[in-house]
Design a protein around this motif. Structure first.
Motif, mmCIF file in Angstrom:
data_model
loop_
_atom_site.group_PDB
_atom_site.id
_atom_site.type_symbol
_atom_site.label_atom_id
_atom_site.label_comp_id
_atom_site.label_asym_id
_atom_site.label_seq_id
_atom_site.Cartn_x
_atom_site.Cartn_y
_atom_site.Cartn_z
ATOM 1 N N ILE A 17 6.069 44.029 39.126
ATOM 2 C CA ILE A 17 6.205 44.665 38.529
ATOM 3 C C ILE A 17 5.254 45.274 37.421
ATOM 4 O O ILE A 17 4.261 44.136 36.970
ATOM 5 C CB ILE A 17 7.721 43.917 37.579
ATOM 6 C CG1 ILE A 17 8.306 42.781 38.779
ATOM 7 C CG2 ILE A 17 8.270 44.542 36.174
ATOM 8 C CD1 ILE A 17 9.125 43.989 39.348
ATOM 9 N N ILE A 18 5.476 46.071 37.006
ATOM 10 C CA ILE A 18 4.748 46.783 35.875
ATOM 11 C C ILE A 18 5.261 46.979 34.557
ATOM 12 O O ILE A 18 6.981 47.323 34.340
ATOM 13 C CB ILE A 18 3.910 48.272 35.713
ATOM 14 C CG1 ILE A 18 3.582 47.895 37.593
ATOM 15 C CG2 ILE A 18 2.336 48.495 34.912
ATOM 16 C CD1 ILE A 18 2.376 49.761 37.920
ATOM 17 N N ALA A 19 4.809 46.335 33.582
ATOM 18 C CA ALA A 19 5.771 45.879 32.198
ATOM 19 C C ALA A 19 4.985 47.314 31.025
ATOM 20 O O ALA A 19 3.852 47.507 30.470
ATOM 21 C CB ALA A 19 5.451 44.572 31.919
ATOM 22 N N LEU A 20 6.454 48.208 30.913
ATOM 23 C CA LEU A 20 5.943 49.297 30.231
ATOM 24 C C LEU A 20 7.039 48.963 28.826
ATOM 25 O O LEU A 20 7.062 49.873 28.027
ATOM 26 C CB LEU A 20 5.950 50.330 30.415
ATOM 27 C CG LEU A 20 5.206 51.254 31.665
ATOM 28 C CD1 LEU A 20 5.041 52.556 31.674
ATOM 29 C CD2 LEU A 20 4.003 51.076 31.117
ATOM 30 N N ALA A 375 2.767 53.121 36.914
ATOM 31 C CA ALA A 375 3.828 53.281 36.919
ATOM 32 C C ALA A 375 4.749 54.453 36.698
ATOM 33 O O ALA A 375 5.859 54.568 37.222
ATOM 34 C CB ALA A 375 4.696 52.022 35.661
ATOM 35 N N CYS A 376 4.403 55.791 36.194
ATOM 36 C CA CYS A 376 5.088 57.066 35.775
ATOM 37 C C CYS A 376 5.375 57.412 36.783
ATOM 38 O O CYS A 376 6.253 57.858 37.560
ATOM 39 C CB CYS A 376 4.454 57.002 34.723
ATOM 40 S SG CYS A 376 4.233 56.748 32.871
ATOM 41 N N GLN A 377 4.205 57.531 37.269
ATOM 42 C CA GLN A 377 4.063 57.417 39.510
ATOM 43 C C GLN A 377 5.275 57.190 40.034
ATOM 44 O O GLN A 377 6.273 58.112 40.972
ATOM 45 C CB GLN A 377 3.175 57.913 39.836
ATOM 46 C CG GLN A 377 2.555 58.320 40.848
ATOM 47 C CD GLN A 377 3.432 60.198 40.110
ATOM 48 O OE1 GLN A 377 2.540 60.557 40.373
ATOM 49 N NE2 GLN A 377 3.614 60.720 41.447
ATOM 50 N N ARG A 378 5.202 56.058 39.950
ATOM 51 C CA ARG A 378 6.815 55.228 40.528
ATOM 52 C C ARG A 378 8.143 56.138 40.105
ATOM 53 O O ARG A 378 8.987 56.134 41.101
ATOM 54 C CB ARG A 378 6.941 53.729 40.103
ATOM 55 C CG ARG A 378 5.649 52.790 41.039
ATOM 56 C CD ARG A 378 6.133 51.595 40.661
ATOM 57 N NE ARG A 378 4.956 50.687 40.796
ATOM 58 C CZ ARG A 378 4.756 49.559 41.200
ATOM 59 N NH1 ARG A 378 5.574 48.894 40.762
ATOM 60 N NH2 ARG A 378 3.656 48.907 41.073
ATOM 61 N N LEU A 379 8.269 55.855 38.644
ATOM 62 C CA LEU A 379 9.064 56.177 38.134
ATOM 63 C C LEU A 379 9.633 58.190 38.903
ATOM 64 O O LEU A 379 10.428 58.573 39.507
ATOM 65 C CB LEU A 379 9.605 57.041 36.517
ATOM 66 C CG LEU A 379 9.539 55.358 36.197
ATOM 67 C CD1 LEU A 379 9.030 55.172 34.572
ATOM 68 C CD2 LEU A 379 10.239 54.343 36.629
#
Ligand code: PLP
Length: 386
Positions: A17-20, A375-379
């Motif tokens: 999990i990457i926390a943003l 994280a942004c790429q995953r989204l």
């Protein structure tokens, strides 16, 4: 908090999990504050302090206002608190009563509604949107004012939107409030996190402001990476600050003595240049993160965001996903989208409902660049695969 708990539980299950979702810098506390905190322990600065905060710290805060905004506040007009949260809570309880209204601009910081309603007062919301850069429409604001309006909370740069309000906006709000004797509470906790060519315009710079009806709150959490130390302050007319200090004397007495010494170290580091290397890196690094995160998010239709002028958050309009399905999930709200982001895509974000912005989710871009980009790429990949 729900998302943080979920992120922890998923990590405990071995998920990546990457926390943003965090509202804080990922770097360590500024060195000047750490050194002063350690020295305070060794020098046994471990007893109760003055209820309003150590005089030396209040004098350094006074010097900061004189230098930055040419406004003179004596130490008796400054209350040091356990974080800006306590400063706001103390001020709100001091000013507001059951029949009062307090105006806030949405999307707003999560604690304002709770702090207002805890006093018995009612919150009135003036909306802003991504389409106009989350700037305030002062005509709309003016029509929201009523005989019951006791106070207005202005937060520039804003959490969660990152909007930095234009000089003319701040001045017009100051003028309208001064005309009607309405209190203005100015939360300037992100004052130093502003990206050129934008500049922070403080309420204290507005010639229209009636400083007899202005309280400024600020602190150390967001700028000096000191969220855990819990130091903030409120400055304003002596009578209100003294009343807020009385309230504090029966709740927490004073902010932690060691943390106050660390906060003083941070302010002195601004004066003697020892903070320069920290700030020389902070803003350029955040700028790269902001640009990269917003570029990746905007590449993923139907997500929409703007490059914020300040703070370290992206408000992402996710309403284009509402009504769609992600696997078996029905996406109907920002909370549904956040759950999908964390459970299936491994990215923790904050749902907009808590900010009075149910079409949005908030991403924090204050962590490592590589993590933010991943994280942004995953989204983006998740959204474009729907
Ligand atoms: N005001 C705003 C706009 C914030 O974003 C925060 C923290 O998230 C606070 C106040 C409270 O900060 P502190 O850690 O000093 O209590």
């Amino acid at each position: 908090m729900e998302i943080t708990d979920l992120a922890q539980a998923l990590r405990a299950e071995g998920k990546d999990i990457i926390a943003l979702s965090a509202g804080e810098l990922s770097c360590n506390t500024i060195a000047s504050a750490k050194a002063a905190g350690i020295a305070a322990i060794n020098n046994n600065q471990t007893r109760y302090t003055h209820n309003m905060g150590e005089l030396e710290l209040r004098q350094a805060i006074s010097d900061k206002f004189a230098k930055d905004y040419s406004v003179t506040y004596s130490p008796s007009q400054i209350l040091v608190t356990a974080g800006v949260k306590q400063a706001l809570f103390n001020i709100m309880l001091t000013l507001c009563d059951a029949d009062d209204e307090v105006i806030v601009f949405a999307p707003y910081w999560v604690s304002y509604p709770e702090q207002i309603t805890a006093t018995g007062a009612t919150m009135k919301v003036v909306r802003t949107s991504l389409e106009n850069g989350f700037q305030i429409d002062t005509a709309e604001f003016s029509s929201a004012l009523s005989a019951r309006t006791k106070a207005v909370i202005l937060n520039t740069p804003s959490n969660p939107t990152g909007a930095v309000y234009a000089e003319e906006t701040v001045r017009e709000i100051a003028r309208l409030c001064a005309e009607r004797g309405i209190w203005l509470i100015s939360d300037e906790i992100y004052e130093k996190i502003v990206y050129a060519p934008h500049v922070h315009y403080s309420l204290l710079q507005a010639p229209e402001a009636n400083l007899e009806r202005v309280i400024v709150v600020n602190g150390f959490s967001k700028t000096y990476a000191m969220t855990g130390w819990r130091v903030g302050y409120a400055v304003g007319p002596e009578a209100v600050i003294k009343a807020a200090a009385k309230l504090q004397s029966h709740s927490t007495s004073n902010a932690c003595s060691i943390a106050q010494a660390a906060a003083l170290g941070a302010l002195l580091g601004d004066q003697d240049g020892s903070n320069d290397s920290f700030f020389a890196k902070l803003l350029p690094e955040l700028l790269i993160k902001r640009d990269s995160a917003s570029r990746i998010i905007n590449s993923a239709e139907p997500l929409k965001t703007m490059k914020p002028a300040g703070a370290y958050y992206l408000m992402v309009d996710v309403s284009g996903l509402f009504g769609r399905k992600a696997g078996d999930r029905q996406l109907q709200s920002a909370s549904d989208v956040c759950k999908w982001f964390i459970e299936d895509l491994g990215v923790a974000t904050t749902p907009g409902e808590a900010f009075g912005a149910p079409e949005y989710v908030r991403l924090s871009f204050s962590t490592d660049l590589a993590l933010i980009e991943e994280a942004c790429q995953r989204l983006a990949d998740g959204v474009t695969s729907l």
